[in-house]
Design an enzyme around this catalytic site. Structure first.
Site, mmCIF file in Angstrom:
data_model
loop_
_atom_site.group_PDB
_atom_site.id
_atom_site.type_symbol
_atom_site.label_atom_id
_atom_site.label_comp_id
_atom_site.label_asym_id
_atom_site.label_seq_id
_atom_site.Cartn_x
_atom_site.Cartn_y
_atom_site.Cartn_z
ATOM 1 N N GLU A 81 0.814 -1.232 0.000
ATOM 2 C CA GLU A 81 0.000 0.000 0.000
ATOM 3 C C GLU A 81 0.839 1.271 0.000
ATOM 4 O OE1 GLU A 81 -2.960 -0.153 3.091
ATOM 5 O OE2 GLU A 81 -4.071 -1.754 2.100
ATOM 6 N N GLU A 97 -5.686 -8.218 -0.584
ATOM 7 C CA GLU A 97 -6.418 -7.852 0.635
ATOM 8 C C GLU A 97 -7.856 -7.568 0.231
ATOM 9 O OE1 GLU A 97 -5.022 -4.944 3.461
ATOM 10 O OE2 GLU A 97 -2.913 -5.419 3.061
#
Length: 503
Positions: free
Chosen positions: A173, A292
């Site tokens: 991320e 995710e």
């Protein structure tokens, strides 16, 4: 009662059912590792301190891969802290979750847990506070047979043979301002390309995942993927996607339609990757690692980490208790992932134990299955062969977020070896039963082998340690096949699996 129909044809193949679609995720966050996977005082604990009951539940869940060790945690992680004699390992501050990591579990322990559980490891490297050299050191430790500093240290630590880890995530991320070492797309794309190029010099057979957007709502979504892949296209195999969904302000209709957003996410990332492919005149395709995804109520109190001088070990964090509606959404998101099996080559339900997880544990005590456990386990256990593209004809339901959305969403798999067909479907209607007809004329001679439905008149029902087995997916006795058409009744807010086999 509403009526809907789906048509299945063996010619309309999307792609193979990919085992890696049924991956999960373990991060050093809250009680995911400590008192989740690892609990030395538990009666079922092995020599490494791993809970045997969690191992068995992981196998039952059907998990194929596990991404480790993060997540936000990895962007500040020094992997060397987690190897060697446990009593000599340092305790470190985890800035991502304002906690203390005692480093009782590291690379070697995790790899032994993977071997015991039968899952493929998916390792992430720290590209937040660290870079190319540290990634190379970890790869050398894990994959080089011996004769070098790091590989010989692995052997000295008890692992004579290399781990040969195949999948590697290049950070986590990095588009997010919350990330330690957050970077612009250009900065990250250059670092990812340099790291990937160097890692392949050690092991050319690894698969590498570049960081994509951590949500389709990010202001840089699309532009981030384009810039990163322009820099790194030739050096990576996948680009990641992350998405979490939850019911907001009582808007259950929009929440039940969350898969509409996942469909958009995958289609958009695939289109962006293909645009870079065309512009760069590349021959290979980049695929999506949706590593995710889950339901996560991010505004709940348990999702906020500690603060101030309190840096606890394994605090209670992100321990959502899932209800029936949450499980229906999880089942629908799996339908979306399967529907995109041509472009989604890996996925990770975040996470596995205690932290927004299908498996819950008590320290030293019981473990149990949350509602979300069941659609995942049944899909992982029965999806086989090829994913088929369906034609769906269903009434629509108005939603505030997505407009009119069909009440029925479905996907099917076909196993050419056995001739069996499995249909996974959700009824997203808030109030109405749906009589679902399945046109099977492309598969003559099938009969119902199994039909289960996950539902409850109270869609807010959640499992606890005391009653975790009291409401499980139940047999759907209304399912039948006549004249090459299957018929099954789906209650409101429900997930169903219809398994058909040759007579």
């Amino acid at each position: 009662m509403l009526s809907a129909s789906v048509t299945i044809d063996p010619a309309f193949v999307v792609g193979p059912v990919r085992p890696r679609t049924f991956g999960s995720f373990v991060e050093h966050l809250g009680r995911s590792v400590y008192t989740g996977l690892h609990d030395p005082d538990h009666p079922t604990a092995d020599a490494d301190g791993f809970r045997g009951d969690v191992v068995e539940l992981t196998r039952e869940l059907g998990v194929s891969t596990v991404r480790y060790p993060g997540g936000n945690f990895v962007s500040g992680y020094r992997w060397e802290d987690g190897i060697g004699p446990v009593e000599q390992r340092p305790r470190r501050l985890d800035l991502a979750w304002h906690s203390t990591d005692p480093n009782l579990v590291g690379v070697d322990e995790f790899m032994r847990w993977c071997a015991r559980t039968g899952v493929e490891p998916m390792m992430a490297v720290n590209l937040g506070t660290r870079g190319v050299q540290e990634a190379l050191d970890l790869l050398e430790y894990c994959n080089v047979p011996g004769g070098t500093r790091w590989s010989d240290l692995r052997r000295a630590n008890g692992a004579e043979e290399p781990y040969r880890i195949k999948m590697w995530c290049l950070g986590n991320e990095m588009d997010g301002p919350w990330q330690i070492g957050h970077k612009t797309a250009h900065e990250y794309g250059r670092l990812a390309a340099e790291t990937a190029r160097a890692m392949r010099m050690i092991d050319p057979d690894i698969e590498l995942v570049a960081c994509g957007s951590s949500g389709s709502q990010m202001p840089t979504f699309g532009e981030w993927e384009h810039t990163v892949l322009t820099e790194a296209y030739e050096h990576v195999d996948h680009i990641s996607a992350h998405a979490y969904y939850w019911e907001e302000e009582g808007d259950l209709a929009s929440f039940l339609a969350s898969a509409v957003n996942m469909d958009h996410f995958v289609d958009s990332v695939a289109a962006t990757a293909d645009a870079v492919r065309a512009a760069g005149k590349h021959t290979k395709r980049i695929h999506v690692s949706f590593d995710e995804w889950n339901v996560w109520y991010q505004k709940r109190a348990e999702s906020r980490p500690p603060s101030g001088d309190d840096w606890p070990v394994a605090p209670v964090l992100l321990e959502d208790r899932y209800n029936v509606a949450d499980a229906v959404v999880v089942g629908n998101l799996l339908i979306s992932l399967l529907r995109h099996t041509d472009r989604v080559h890996a996925a990770s339900l975040a996470q596995l134990v205690n932290v927004i997880a299908p498996i819950m544990t008590e320290p030293g005590g019981r473990s149990w299955r949350q509602t979300t456990f069941h659609p995942f386990a049944l899909t992982a256990g029965h999806a086989a062969g090829e994913v088929l593209r369906l034609s769906v004809d269903a009434p629509v339901q108005e939603t505030a977020k997505f407009g009119p959305v069909p009440v029925i969403d479905a996907v099917a798999t076909h196993d050419p070896e056995t001739g069996g067909v499995v249909v996974f479907a959700v009824n997203r209607s808030l109030t109405d039963d749906v009589a679902l007809g399945v046109d099977l004329r492309g598969f003559p001679g099938l009969r119902v082998a199994d039909a289960v439905t996950l539902s409850n008149p109270d869609h807010t029902w959640s499992a606890t340690a005391e009653d975790a087995t009291s409401v499980l997916p139940r047999s759907n006795t209304s399912a039948k096949v006549a004249d090459d058409h299957a018929h099954v009744d789906l209650p409101p807010v429900s997930w169903s699996m219809l398994r058909l086999e040759r007579v």
